[in-house]
Design an enzyme around this catalytic site. Structure first.
Site, PDB file in Angstrom:
ATOM      1  N   GLY A  14       0.818  -1.205   0.000  1.00 60.11           N
ATOM      2  CA  GLY A  14       0.000   0.000   0.000  1.00 60.11           C
ATOM      3  C   GLY A  14       0.853   1.257   0.000  1.00 60.11           C
ATOM      4  O   GLY A  14       0.559   2.227   0.692  1.00 60.11           O
ATOM      5  N   ASN A  87       1.491  -2.122   5.347  1.00 58.15           N
ATOM      6  CA  ASN A  87       0.753  -0.876   5.481  1.00 58.15           C
ATOM      7  C   ASN A  87      -0.613  -0.896   4.796  1.00 58.15           C
ATOM      8  O   ASN A  87      -1.497  -0.137   5.171  1.00 58.15           O
ATOM      9  CB  ASN A  87       1.586   0.277   4.892  1.00 58.15           C
ATOM     10  CG  ASN A  87       0.790   1.548   4.763  1.00 58.15           C
ATOM     11  OD1 ASN A  87       0.497   2.230   5.745  1.00 58.15           O
ATOM     12  ND2 ASN A  87       0.406   1.885   3.524  1.00 58.15           N
ATOM     13  N   TYR A 151     -12.884  -2.090  10.218  1.00 59.21           N
ATOM     14  CA  TYR A 151     -11.484  -1.652  10.265  1.00 59.21           C
ATOM     15  C   TYR A 151     -10.881  -1.922  11.642  1.00 59.21           C
ATOM     16  O   TYR A 151      -9.782  -2.474  11.769  1.00 59.21           O
ATOM     17  CB  TYR A 151     -11.434  -0.162   9.934  1.00 59.21           C
ATOM     18  CG  TYR A 151     -10.066   0.452   9.902  1.00 59.21           C
ATOM     19  CD1 TYR A 151      -9.248   0.322   8.783  1.00 59.21           C
ATOM     20  CD2 TYR A 151      -9.591   1.200  10.975  1.00 59.21           C
ATOM     21  CE1 TYR A 151      -7.990   0.911   8.733  1.00 59.21           C
ATOM     22  CE2 TYR A 151      -8.347   1.793  10.939  1.00 59.21           C
ATOM     23  CZ  TYR A 151      -7.541   1.655   9.818  1.00 59.21           C
ATOM     24  OH  TYR A 151      -6.300   2.242   9.789  1.00 59.21           O
TER      25      TYR A 151
END
Length: 252
Positions: A14, A87, A151
């Site tokens: 990422g 990431n 998340y």
């Protein structure tokens, strides 16, 4: 400070924008050989323009086969791997009642299973060398409420995984840690979108919820990550370090 990262082989997932891109630049500035992997062709091309020394790879990191492909390409491109930065991540869904199981599964796949998979792949290589560092980018909301459950759940799992792997890997000379950012402002992020949509509300949030009185920056996260990956942090293993200007409500 010279962190001793010159010519280290680094993979950042990422890494085409936001925090990931900032981390990649920080390693490049330290003289490391850096590869980034992301899904967006346009994002990767922009990263190449902004940081010409980068090696770039394109893949959908929710796909197991593509993760294996880009990892092998990284080894061939860099000649090995010394540092892995997990990431890649994103949030989705809304309230738990309104969020589908598919969205929960997607969040775990991108935010958590990609971390587990890349870590396992890197572990095989690092064990042979007897050294290595893995840093997982989690979140302060992996330890407390706030934000979207999809998340937060995935980041909580990541923090737990970090400690479990760290205790296994340290015997082979490999350190595993996580960095937990708070609210970070950058052009590609959700906080910038919220600020643009409702500046009064977001500025009030900053004053009430972040003791430092401002958002954090990408560079402030990247500086900590490069330190944690370096031998200057040689006695740090299994830690999850808040980088949040005091935003977290936890006292540990």
């Amino acid at each position: 400070m010279d962190l001793g990262l010159k010519h280290k082989k680094v993979l950042v997932t990422g890494g085409s924008k936001g925090i990931g891109k900032g981390i990649a630049k920080s390693f490049v500035d330290e003289g490391a050989d850096v590869a980034i992997v992301a899904r967006s062709k346009e994002g990767l091309e922009e990263a190449e323009r902004d940081i010409p020394a980068l090696h770039t790879l394109r893949a959908d990191l929710m796909n197991e086969d593509q993760r294996e492909r880009v990892f092998q390409q990284t080894l061939e491109m860099l000649g090995g791997i010394d540092v892995l930065i997990n990431n890649v991540g994103a949030s989705n869904g809304g309230s738990i009642a309104e969020t589908s199981m598919h969205e929960f599964e997607e969040a775990m796949s991108l935010n958590y299973f990609s971390t587990v998979h890349f870590s396992k792949l890197a572990l095989q290589v690092m064990k042979k060398r007897g050294s290595g560092s893995i840093v997982n980018i989690s979140s302060i909301f992996g330890r407390e409420s706030g934000g979207k459950a999809t998340y937060n759940n995935a980041k909580a799992a990541m923090i737990s995984f970090t400690k479990a792997l760290a205790d296994e890997a340290i015997q082979d000379g490999i350190r595993v840690n996580s960095v937990a950012p708070g609210a970070i402002l950058h052009p590609d992020g959700n906080w910038q979108k919220r600020l643009d949509e409702n500046p009064e509300k977001i500025n009030q949030f900053v004053q009430e919820q972040i003791p430092a009185g401002r958002f954090g920056t990408v560079e402030e996260i990247a500086d900590v990550v490069t330190f944690m990956a370096s031998d200057k942090a040689s006695w740090i293993s299994g830690a999850s370090l808040n980088v949040d200007g005091g935003q977290s409500k936890m006292n540990m």
